[in-house]
Design a protein around this motif. Structure first.
Motif, PDB file in Angstrom:
ATOM      1  N   ALA A 234     -24.288 -24.955  14.003  1.00 35.89           N
ATOM      2  CA  ALA A 234     -24.701 -24.173  15.271  1.00 35.89           C
ATOM      3  C   ALA A 234     -24.487 -22.702  15.246  1.00 35.89           C
ATOM      4  O   ALA A 234     -25.313 -21.795  15.643  1.00 35.89           O
ATOM      5  N   LEU A 235     -23.166 -22.229  14.624  1.00 36.48           N
ATOM      6  CA  LEU A 235     -22.902 -20.816  14.678  1.00 36.48           C
ATOM      7  C   LEU A 235     -23.936 -19.919  13.778  1.00 36.48           C
ATOM      8  O   LEU A 235     -24.148 -18.947  14.016  1.00 36.48           O
ATOM      9  N   SER A 236     -24.600 -20.701  12.596  1.00 33.71           N
ATOM     10  CA  SER A 236     -25.326 -20.100  11.434  1.00 33.71           C
ATOM     11  C   SER A 236     -26.625 -19.717  12.344  1.00 33.71           C
ATOM     12  O   SER A 236     -27.416 -18.896  11.834  1.00 33.71           O
ATOM     13  N   ARG A 237     -26.999 -20.690  13.423  1.00 36.27           N
ATOM     14  CA  ARG A 237     -28.275 -20.453  14.146  1.00 36.27           C
ATOM     15  C   ARG A 237     -28.155 -19.696  15.550  1.00 36.27           C
ATOM     16  O   ARG A 237     -29.403 -19.187  15.999  1.00 36.27           O
ATOM     17  N   ILE A 238     -27.108 -19.679  15.997  1.00 37.09           N
ATOM     18  CA  ILE A 238     -27.045 -19.248  17.731  1.00 37.09           C
ATOM     19  C   ILE A 238     -26.113 -17.906  17.560  1.00 37.09           C
ATOM     20  O   ILE A 238     -25.132 -18.047  16.849  1.00 37.09           O
ATOM     21  N   ASP A 239     -26.639 -17.026  18.358  1.00 34.33           N
ATOM     22  CA  ASP A 239     -25.652 -15.846  18.580  1.00 34.33           C
ATOM     23  C   ASP A 239     -24.267 -16.157  19.149  1.00 34.33           C
ATOM     24  O   ASP A 239     -24.386 -17.425  19.719  1.00 34.33           O
ATOM     25  N   ILE A 240     -23.341 -15.457  18.859  1.00 38.59           N
ATOM     26  CA  ILE A 240     -21.984 -15.780  19.176  1.00 38.59           C
ATOM     27  C   ILE A 240     -21.753 -16.069  20.905  1.00 38.59           C
ATOM     28  O   ILE A 240     -21.422 -17.025  21.309  1.00 38.59           O
ATOM     29  N   PRO A 241     -22.401 -15.327  21.557  1.00 37.53           N
ATOM     30  CA  PRO A 241     -22.327 -15.382  23.111  1.00 37.53           C
ATOM     31  C   PRO A 241     -22.850 -16.992  23.680  1.00 37.53           C
ATOM     32  O   PRO A 241     -22.316 -17.638  24.353  1.00 37.53           O
ATOM     33  N   PHE A 242     -24.008 -17.176  22.874  1.00 39.80           N
ATOM     34  CA  PHE A 242     -24.792 -18.402  23.295  1.00 39.80           C
ATOM     35  C   PHE A 242     -23.737 -19.491  22.611  1.00 39.80           C
ATOM     36  O   PHE A 242     -23.763 -20.514  23.431  1.00 39.80           O
ATOM     37  N   PHE A 243     -23.287 -19.451  21.556  1.00 40.07           N
ATOM     38  CA  PHE A 243     -22.380 -20.356  20.816  1.00 40.07           C
ATOM     39  C   PHE A 243     -21.317 -20.777  21.781  1.00 40.07           C
ATOM     40  O   PHE A 243     -20.988 -21.874  22.238  1.00 40.07           O
ATOM     41  N   PHE A 244     -20.565 -19.764  22.270  1.00 45.53           N
ATOM     42  CA  PHE A 244     -19.436 -19.815  23.475  1.00 45.53           C
ATOM     43  C   PHE A 244     -19.989 -20.482  24.559  1.00 45.53           C
ATOM     44  O   PHE A 244     -19.084 -21.325  25.359  1.00 45.53           O
ATOM     45  N   THR A 245     -21.025 -20.299  25.192  1.00 46.64           N
ATOM     46  CA  THR A 245     -21.630 -20.824  26.271  1.00 46.64           C
ATOM     47  C   THR A 245     -21.794 -22.111  26.297  1.00 46.64           C
ATOM     48  O   THR A 245     -21.371 -23.021  27.130  1.00 46.64           O
ATOM     49  N   LEU A 246     -22.601 -22.661  25.004  1.00 45.88           N
ATOM     50  CA  LEU A 246     -22.530 -24.117  24.974  1.00 45.88           C
ATOM     51  C   LEU A 246     -21.274 -24.704  24.753  1.00 45.88           C
ATOM     52  O   LEU A 246     -20.821 -25.971  25.069  1.00 45.88           O
ATOM     53  N   GLN A 247     -20.191 -24.124  24.035  1.00 46.05           N
ATOM     54  CA  GLN A 247     -19.072 -24.779  23.788  1.00 46.05           C
ATOM     55  C   GLN A 247     -18.124 -24.985  24.977  1.00 46.05           C
ATOM     56  O   GLN A 247     -17.295 -26.004  25.044  1.00 46.05           O
ATOM     57  N   ASN A 248     -18.403 -24.126  25.879  1.00 49.38           N
ATOM     58  CA  ASN A 248     -17.966 -24.249  27.274  1.00 49.38           C
ATOM     59  C   ASN A 248     -17.977 -25.519  27.940  1.00 49.38           C
ATOM     60  O   ASN A 248     -16.797 -26.308  28.637  1.00 49.38           O
ATOM     61  N   SER A 249     -19.323 -26.042  27.854  1.00 45.13           N
ATOM     62  CA  SER A 249     -19.565 -27.378  28.331  1.00 45.13           C
ATOM     63  C   SER A 249     -18.616 -28.653  27.705  1.00 45.13           C
ATOM     64  O   SER A 249     -18.798 -29.593  28.174  1.00 45.13           O
ATOM     65  N   SER A 250     -18.019 -28.085  26.536  1.00 48.24           N
ATOM     66  CA  SER A 250     -17.040 -29.126  26.301  1.00 48.24           C
ATOM     67  C   SER A 250     -15.815 -29.801  27.182  1.00 48.24           C
ATOM     68  O   SER A 250     -15.570 -30.984  27.081  1.00 48.24           O
ATOM     69  N   HIS A 251     -15.593 -28.854  28.076  1.00 46.63           N
ATOM     70  CA  HIS A 251     -14.770 -29.157  29.322  1.00 46.63           C
ATOM     71  C   HIS A 251     -15.313 -30.308  29.943  1.00 46.63           C
ATOM     72  O   HIS A 251     -14.668 -31.191  30.515  1.00 46.63           O
ATOM     73  N   VAL A 252     -16.792 -30.417  30.207  1.00 39.78           N
ATOM     74  CA  VAL A 252     -17.477 -31.383  30.854  1.00 39.78           C
ATOM     75  C   VAL A 252     -17.215 -32.829  29.981  1.00 39.78           C
ATOM     76  O   VAL A 252     -17.267 -33.689  30.803  1.00 39.78           O
ATOM     77  N   VAL A 253     -17.344 -32.734  28.747  1.00 40.06           N
ATOM     78  CA  VAL A 253     -16.973 -33.875  27.969  1.00 40.06           C
ATOM     79  C   VAL A 253     -15.499 -34.356  28.285  1.00 40.06           C
ATOM     80  O   VAL A 253     -15.593 -35.505  28.402  1.00 40.06           O
ATOM     81  N   SER A 254     -14.715 -33.438  28.204  1.00 39.11           N
ATOM     82  CA  SER A 254     -13.351 -33.929  28.435  1.00 39.11           C
ATOM     83  C   SER A 254     -13.117 -34.497  29.576  1.00 39.11           C
ATOM     84  O   SER A 254     -12.287 -35.611  29.881  1.00 39.11           O
ATOM     85  N   PHE A 255     -13.597 -33.801  30.860  1.00 34.12           N
ATOM     86  CA  PHE A 255     -13.635 -34.470  32.129  1.00 34.12           C
ATOM     87  C   PHE A 255     -14.246 -35.772  32.312  1.00 34.12           C
ATOM     88  O   PHE A 255     -13.457 -36.810  32.815  1.00 34.12           O
ATOM     89  N   CYS A 256     -15.250 -36.016  31.663  1.00 30.93           N
ATOM     90  CA  CYS A 256     -15.955 -37.264  31.807  1.00 30.93           C
ATOM     91  C   CYS A 256     -15.165 -38.436  31.025  1.00 30.93           C
ATOM     92  O   CYS A 256     -14.997 -39.617  31.610  1.00 30.93           O
ATOM     93  N   ILE A 257     -14.387 -38.103  30.051  1.00 28.72           N
ATOM     94  CA  ILE A 257     -13.580 -38.932  29.301  1.00 28.72           C
ATOM     95  C   ILE A 257     -12.658 -39.422  29.984  1.00 28.72           C
ATOM     96  O   ILE A 257     -12.112 -40.594  30.324  1.00 28.72           O
ATOM     97  N   ILE A 258     -11.977 -38.332  30.426  1.00 30.96           N
ATOM     98  CA  ILE A 258     -10.811 -38.545  31.308  1.00 30.96           C
ATOM     99  C   ILE A 258     -10.777 -39.252  32.537  1.00 30.96           C
ATOM    100  O   ILE A 258     -10.141 -40.288  33.044  1.00 30.96           O
TER     101      ILE A 258
END
Length: 298
Positions: A89-113
């Motif tokens: 992903a990092l090779s194809r996406i700019d760093i600000p966009f990469f972190f924006t998408l990575q932030n939604s990992s909190h949603v994944v953690s929330f759903c699992i918990i």
């Protein structure tokens, strides 16, 4: 003692930013898009340095039992998915966009918990998760350089990050230290990525890579491996001196710093709408940090 924590935090932020910039440089500018070899090299150097540091007594590591190592393997598998998909992903996406998408990992953690523990959710936390999720969903619509493959790998990356975060907290192997967990991750990653190098075609492609003999390429790969190890040392040292909440604040500040500096280092094609997605996502993460601190017992 307080100033020492700030120094360690600043050192962590510096290594964090330089590490992401170095990886982005190798993956995008030099266009070395062979993650099994790139991440395999990083984890191999990390494993060697960590084992050597343990032998010399520089880090505290105990002998890991076979049962503890086996119980941690699901976490190691998620770790491999995290770094492999993250590199793609990092090779194809700019760093600000990469972190924006990575932030939604909190949603994944929330759903699992939420599936594991049906607890009442604070309304501030719910709003923050919605902001991060909506930003991630809308970002591909406004990205002027949309790369479907990059976003697909980012989705795999954020799922692995979110699941690994939950596994790390709720695993039965929570008696393992951070160094021991990472040592298992490194060794498992080296084995799995080495086995995958030929079937994925990365080995053949790397042998034909134009910059293989370039000094810049060699320096970038060596720096990325060393910085990854230094970030591990800095993160463990920082976590030992502060609470988990304050550690997450340092990660947030490090990401904001990296995003703010990245336009001065790398070429970026960004418009107002995509910039708004980035700002909204990190405003949501800041709100999440605030809600977590507000709900913690005093």
């Amino acid at each position: 003692m307080q100033w020492r924590r700030h120094v360690i935090g600043l050192a962590f932020s510096f290594v964090f930013v330089v590490s992401y910039f170095t990886n982005k440089f190798v993956l995008s500018v030099l266009n070395f898009t062979y993650p099994t070899l790139f991440q395999g090299w990083q984890t191999f150097i990390g494993a060697v340095l960590l084992l050597m540091s343990g032998k010399l007594g520089w880090v505290e590591m105990s002998r890991v039992s076979r049962s503890a190592a086996l119980s941690w393997l699901p976490g190691s598998l998620l770790f491999v998915g995290n770094i492999y998909a993250g590199s793609r992903a990092l090779s194809r996406i700019d760093i600000p966009f990469f972190f924006t998408l990575q932030n939604s990992s909190h949603v994944v953690s929330f759903c699992i918990i939420k599936v594991l523990q049906r607890e009442k959710t604070h309304w501030l936390k719910f709003i923050s998760l919605c902001l991060m999720l909506l930003s991630a969903f809308n970002l591909p619509l406004f990205d002027p350089q949309l790369d479907y493959s990059g976003y697909l790998w980012a989705a795999c990356h954020l799922f692995c990050v979110g699941a690994y975060r939950v596994f790390q907290v709720h695993s039965k192997s929570n008696n393992l230290s951070d160094y021991e967990q990472q040592c298992i991750n490194y060794l498992f990653s080296v084995l799995l990525l080495a086995l995958a190098a030929h079937p994925t075609g990365d080995l053949t492609g790397a042998l034909e890579f134009p910059s293989l003999q370039s000094r810049t390429f060699h320096c970038g790969c060596c720096a990325s491996a060393l910085l990854g190890f230094f970030m591990l040392l800095a993160s463990v040292r920082l976590k030992r001196g502060i609470s988990l909440h304050h550690f997450r604040v340092w990660i947030f500040l490090s990401k904001v710093t990296a995003m703010s500096l990245s336009p001065f280092i790398f070429y970026m094609n960004i418009n107002i709408s995509s910039c708004l997605c980035v700002v909204t996502s990190h405003a949501g993460e800041a709100l999440l940090l605030y809600s977590d601190s507000d709900t913690q017992p005093s």
